[in-house]
Write a protein that holds these residues in place. Structure first.
Motif, PDB file in Angstrom:
ATOM      1  N   ARG A  18      87.492  39.355  68.984  1.00  0.00           N
ATOM      2  CA  ARG A  18      86.410  38.374  69.021  1.00  0.00           C
ATOM      3  C   ARG A  18      86.672  37.321  70.098  1.00  0.00           C
ATOM      4  NH1 ARG A  18      86.786  35.496  64.376  1.00  0.00           N
ATOM      5  NH2 ARG A  18      86.501  37.435  63.242  1.00  0.00           N
ATOM      6  N   LYS A  19      87.923  36.843  70.180  1.00  0.00           N
ATOM      7  CA  LYS A  19      88.269  35.844  71.200  1.00  0.00           C
ATOM      8  C   LYS A  19      88.094  36.414  72.611  1.00  0.00           C
ATOM      9  CE  LYS A  19      91.548  33.266  68.372  1.00  0.00           C
ATOM     10  NZ  LYS A  19      92.957  32.945  68.154  1.00  0.00           N
ATOM     11  N   MET A  20      88.503  37.665  72.806  1.00  0.00           N
ATOM     12  CA  MET A  20      88.371  38.288  74.121  1.00  0.00           C
ATOM     13  C   MET A  20      86.906  38.491  74.495  1.00  0.00           C
ATOM     14  SD  MET A  20      91.555  40.935  73.871  1.00  0.00           S
ATOM     15  CE  MET A  20      91.359  41.651  75.486  1.00  0.00           C
ATOM     16  N   ILE A  21      86.066  38.826  73.506  1.00  0.00           N
ATOM     17  CA  ILE A  21      84.630  38.984  73.755  1.00  0.00           C
ATOM     18  C   ILE A  21      84.006  37.635  74.092  1.00  0.00           C
ATOM     19  CG2 ILE A  21      82.414  39.561  72.680  1.00  0.00           C
ATOM     20  CD1 ILE A  21      83.979  41.751  71.110  1.00  0.00           C
ATOM     21  N   GLU A  22      84.367  36.595  73.334  1.00  0.00           N
ATOM     22  CA  GLU A  22      83.827  35.253  73.588  1.00  0.00           C
ATOM     23  C   GLU A  22      84.207  34.737  74.971  1.00  0.00           C
ATOM     24  OE1 GLU A  22      85.359  33.001  70.304  1.00  0.00           O
ATOM     25  OE2 GLU A  22      83.846  33.751  68.913  1.00  0.00           O
ATOM     26  N   ARG A  23      85.409  35.080  75.441  1.00  0.00           N
ATOM     27  CA  ARG A  23      85.857  34.657  76.768  1.00  0.00           C
ATOM     28  C   ARG A  23      85.322  35.575  77.861  1.00  0.00           C
ATOM     29  NH1 ARG A  23      92.047  33.898  76.969  1.00  0.00           N
ATOM     30  NH2 ARG A  23      91.466  33.114  79.022  1.00  0.00           N
ATOM     31  N   LYS A  24      84.530  36.572  77.455  1.00  0.00           N
ATOM     32  CA  LYS A  24      83.919  37.542  78.374  1.00  0.00           C
ATOM     33  C   LYS A  24      84.967  38.332  79.174  1.00  0.00           C
ATOM     34  CE  LYS A  24      79.501  35.214  78.903  1.00  0.00           C
ATOM     35  NZ  LYS A  24      79.093  34.655  77.882  1.00  0.00           N
TER      36      LYS A  24
END
Length: 67
Positions: A18-24
């Motif tokens: 989720r964090k990696m997706i949010e940071r694109k």
């Protein structure tokens, strides 16, 4: 465990993804899928990857001169 898998509990893996997706940094290959691809846009990850490619000699000379 397959190469490229994230170690830890289900919750820990979900939080990291989720964090990696949010940071694109990554995005799902399709809506609802659990496979991801690296986002190669301007950002922290792309700078790191370009530096590593340069250090390994994989950048063409024309790109290397502009860095």
């Amino acid at each position: 465990m397959k190469p490229g898998t994230i170690h830890g509990s289900d919750v820990a893996r979900s939080q990291l993804l989720r964090k990696m997706i949010e940071r694109k940094l990554i995005k799902p290959i399709a809506v609802g899928k659990r496979s991801y691809q690296i986002v190669m846009g301007i950002g922290a990850l792309s700078v790191f990857i370009l530096r590593q490619l340069d250090e390994l000699g994989f950048l063409p000379k024309i790109l290397k001169e502009d860095l």
